[in-house]
Design a protein around this motif. Sequence first.
Motif, PDB file in Angstrom:
ATOM      1  N   VAL A 111       0.817  -1.210   0.000  1.00  0.00           N
ATOM      2  CA  VAL A 111       0.000   0.000   0.000  1.00  0.00           C
ATOM      3  C   VAL A 111       0.853   1.265   0.000  1.00  0.00           C
ATOM      4  CG1 VAL A 111      -0.242   0.256   2.510  1.00  0.00           C
ATOM      5  CG2 VAL A 111      -2.110   0.972   1.006  1.00  0.00           C
ATOM      6  N   ASP A 112       2.092   1.137   0.447  1.00  0.00           N
ATOM      7  CA  ASP A 112       3.024   2.263   0.508  1.00  0.00           C
ATOM      8  C   ASP A 112       3.829   2.330  -0.787  1.00  0.00           C
ATOM      9  OD1 ASP A 112       4.865   4.210   1.099  1.00  0.00           O
ATOM     10  OD2 ASP A 112       5.444   3.384   3.052  1.00  0.00           O
ATOM     11  N   GLY A 113       3.470   3.265  -1.650  1.00  0.00           N
ATOM     12  CA  GLY A 113       4.143   3.381  -2.937  1.00  0.00           C
ATOM     13  C   GLY A 113       5.613   3.744  -2.842  1.00  0.00           C
ATOM     14  N   ARG A 114       6.053   4.219  -1.681  1.00  0.00           N
ATOM     15  CA  ARG A 114       7.446   4.640  -1.522  1.00  0.00           C
ATOM     16  C   ARG A 114       8.425   3.481  -1.644  1.00  0.00           C
ATOM     17  NH1 ARG A 114       7.128   7.557   4.184  1.00  0.00           N
ATOM     18  NH2 ARG A 114       6.100   5.535   4.578  1.00  0.00           N
ATOM     19  N   ILE A 115       7.958   2.242  -1.460  1.00  0.00           N
ATOM     20  CA  ILE A 115       8.873   1.097  -1.538  1.00  0.00           C
ATOM     21  C   ILE A 115       8.700   0.299  -2.830  1.00  0.00           C
ATOM     22  CG2 ILE A 115       9.038   0.899   0.962  1.00  0.00           C
ATOM     23  CD1 ILE A 115       7.113  -1.476   0.816  1.00  0.00           C
ATOM     24  N   HIS A 116       7.826   0.738  -3.729  1.00  0.00           N
ATOM     25  CA  HIS A 116       7.584  -0.015  -4.964  1.00  0.00           C
ATOM     26  C   HIS A 116       8.825  -0.107  -5.849  1.00  0.00           C
ATOM     27  CE1 HIS A 116       2.894   0.355  -4.948  1.00  0.00           C
ATOM     28  NE2 HIS A 116       3.379  -0.396  -3.966  1.00  0.00           N
ATOM     29  N   LEU A 117       9.586   0.957  -5.935  1.00  0.00           N
ATOM     30  CA  LEU A 117      10.788   0.927  -6.774  1.00  0.00           C
ATOM     31  C   LEU A 117      11.778  -0.097  -6.244  1.00  0.00           C
ATOM     32  CD1 LEU A 117      12.527   1.976  -9.078  1.00  0.00           C
ATOM     33  CD2 LEU A 117      13.278   3.845  -7.576  1.00  0.00           C
ATOM     34  N   LYS A 118      11.971  -0.119  -4.943  1.00  0.00           N
ATOM     35  CA  LYS A 118      12.890  -1.087  -4.329  1.00  0.00           C
ATOM     36  C   LYS A 118      12.403  -2.509  -4.554  1.00  0.00           C
ATOM     37  CE  LYS A 118      14.782  -2.476   0.169  1.00  0.00           C
ATOM     38  NZ  LYS A 118      14.803  -2.180   1.635  1.00  0.00           N
ATOM     39  N   GLU A 119      11.109  -2.736  -4.379  1.00  0.00           N
ATOM     40  CA  GLU A 119      10.558  -4.080  -4.582  1.00  0.00           C
ATOM     41  C   GLU A 119      10.658  -4.498  -6.044  1.00  0.00           C
ATOM     42  OE1 GLU A 119       7.137  -4.054  -1.066  1.00  0.00           O
ATOM     43  OE2 GLU A 119       6.702  -3.152  -3.023  1.00  0.00           O
ATOM     44  N   ALA A 120      10.352  -3.562  -6.929  1.00  0.00           N
ATOM     45  CA  ALA A 120      10.368  -3.875  -8.363  1.00  0.00           C
ATOM     46  C   ALA A 120      11.775  -4.196  -8.858  1.00  0.00           C
ATOM     47  CB  ALA A 120       9.789  -2.712  -9.155  1.00  0.00           C
ATOM     48  N   ARG A 121      12.787  -3.557  -8.292  1.00  0.00           N
ATOM     49  CA  ARG A 121      14.167  -3.840  -8.700  1.00  0.00           C
ATOM     50  C   ARG A 121      14.456  -5.334  -8.604  1.00  0.00           C
ATOM     51  NH1 ARG A 121      17.757   0.546  -9.041  1.00  0.00           N
ATOM     52  NH2 ARG A 121      17.051   2.459  -7.996  1.00  0.00           N
ATOM     53  N   GLU A 122      14.042  -5.939  -7.496  1.00  0.00           N
ATOM     54  CA  GLU A 122      14.298  -7.364  -7.289  1.00  0.00           C
ATOM     55  C   GLU A 122      13.509  -8.228  -8.260  1.00  0.00           C
ATOM     56  OE1 GLU A 122      15.046  -8.974  -3.314  1.00  0.00           O
ATOM     57  OE2 GLU A 122      14.253  -7.096  -2.521  1.00  0.00           O
ATOM     58  N   VAL A 123      12.257  -7.842  -8.489  1.00  0.00           N
ATOM     59  CA  VAL A 123      11.403  -8.633  -9.377  1.00  0.00           C
ATOM     60  C   VAL A 123      11.894  -8.548 -10.822  1.00  0.00           C
ATOM     61  CG1 VAL A 123       9.063  -9.014 -10.215  1.00  0.00           C
ATOM     62  CG2 VAL A 123       9.424  -8.289  -7.848  1.00  0.00           C
ATOM     63  N   PHE A 124      12.269  -7.364 -11.268  1.00  0.00           N
ATOM     64  CA  PHE A 124      12.698  -7.182 -12.648  1.00  0.00           C
ATOM     65  C   PHE A 124      13.893  -8.068 -12.993  1.00  0.00           C
ATOM     66  CE2 PHE A 124      10.977  -2.551 -12.740  1.00  0.00           C
ATOM     67  CZ  PHE A 124       9.698  -3.039 -12.953  1.00  0.00           C
ATOM     68  N   LYS A 125      14.781  -8.280 -12.034  1.00  0.00           N
ATOM     69  CA  LYS A 125      15.960  -9.114 -12.271  1.00  0.00           C
ATOM     70  C   LYS A 125      15.572 -10.541 -12.614  1.00  0.00           C
ATOM     71  CE  LYS A 125      18.844  -6.412  -9.080  1.00  0.00           C
ATOM     72  NZ  LYS A 125      19.551  -6.433  -7.775  1.00  0.00           N
ATOM     73  N   SER A 126      14.397 -10.965 -12.163  1.00  0.00           N
ATOM     74  CA  SER A 126      13.938 -12.333 -12.423  1.00  0.00           C
ATOM     75  C   SER A 126      13.319 -12.491 -13.799  1.00  0.00           C
ATOM     76  CB  SER A 126      12.899 -12.740 -11.364  1.00  0.00           C
ATOM     77  OG  SER A 126      11.662 -12.065 -11.585  1.00  0.00           O
ATOM     78  N   GLY A 127      12.976 -11.348 -14.434  1.00  0.00           N
ATOM     79  CA  GLY A 127      12.360 -11.397 -15.754  1.00  0.00           C
ATOM     80  C   GLY A 127      10.881 -11.728 -15.751  1.00  0.00           C
ATOM     81  N   LYS A 128      10.272 -11.784 -14.579  1.00  0.00           N
ATOM     82  CA  LYS A 128       8.858 -12.157 -14.482  1.00  0.00           C
ATOM     83  C   LYS A 128       7.953 -10.954 -14.712  1.00  0.00           C
ATOM     84  CE  LYS A 128      10.061 -15.629 -10.989  1.00  0.00           C
ATOM     85  NZ  LYS A 128      10.038 -16.810 -11.855  1.00  0.00           N
ATOM     86  N   LEU A 129       6.801 -11.186 -15.334  1.00  0.00           N
ATOM     87  CA  LEU A 129       5.810 -10.127 -15.522  1.00  0.00           C
ATOM     88  C   LEU A 129       5.316  -9.658 -14.163  1.00  0.00           C
ATOM     89  CD1 LEU A 129       3.676 -11.642 -18.432  1.00  0.00           C
ATOM     90  CD2 LEU A 129       5.297  -9.763 -18.605  1.00  0.00           C
TER      91      LEU A 129
END
Length: 335
Positions: A111-129
């Motif tokens: 719910v806190d958009g301030r951490i979305h960039l940090k979370e997305a960094r990890e996900v993007f490395k996996s190549g998953k949608l």
Amino acid sequence: MKHILPLASALFLSLAGSVFSQDTLKPLRAGIIGLDTSHVPAFTKLFNNPKADGELAGIKVVAGYPGGTDMPASKDRVAKFTEQVRGMGVEIVDSIPKLLEKVDVVLIESVDGRIHLKEAREVFKSGKLVYIDKPIAGTLPEAIALFELAKKHNVKTWSSSSSRFSPDLVPLKGNAEVGDILGVTTWGPCSYQSGTPDLFFYAIHGIESLFMLMGTGCETVSRTKGVAGDQATGTWKDGRVGTYRGIVKGKAEFGATVYGSKSIQQGGKTVSYEALCRQIGKFFRTGEPPVSEAETIEIFTFMEAADESLRQGGKPVALAEVLAKAKEEAAKLVP
């Protein structure tokens, strides 16, 4: 927020189509990052329904990472929603890497958009949608950086409020009875969270609806904030005017008025989680985001420019100027 569950609108049932069948699709394991919003149990219930059809078919939420921050809306609810989805058979893990090992696709729901960039960094490395719930980030520069990182890792992503897919809002666009859309007013409940721009947290619902109807091309925005209402008015490049009114006090509900060349009509009073989840499911199957990066960035530029307008006493602020500054800041966030 009022929602339609189950979705009754024939419009959205028709979107499901026969191409998405529980019997023919390869199962997809979904993981949720951020278990601190009511969206989490609601979305899980929709995807994990054994009778799920259309775009919801064959997608099952199997793992969740609680996450959470010091934001009251997060820390006060993460334990509650974590236990709810655990009770629905979702495995709870203690890190994003562990979640990524167990899933094929990802929903960032923090719910806190301030951490979305940090979370997305990890996900993007996996190549998953990955689908990212609103707000896509905590600032405009972070939103820009997030999309740039996705492109760097060749990953598709998108973000949206469920209000965009309201079953009584969507039919107003391209409606022969309405004609050309000459202007739009949307409204909805408006509350704020310290640490993020005013309109990011809840006003985004009504602003998403505004842009869905008006389209992109907003050039300037001016904002007035009072004790009972918060209003942002944009002027589009073709001279059309679109307005969002946030209801801070008093009777609060969602809605929209479309001023057309042939008639004036209203809609957008209901918001459907199911309609949004069907769009998410379709994205997970096709890899095609239903909302473009350009539109999402313009929406967040509109909201940041509205903040700047308020600081300048309500003067119109050019979105282009705000965006240019944000791009410079975003460049520093992309390694």
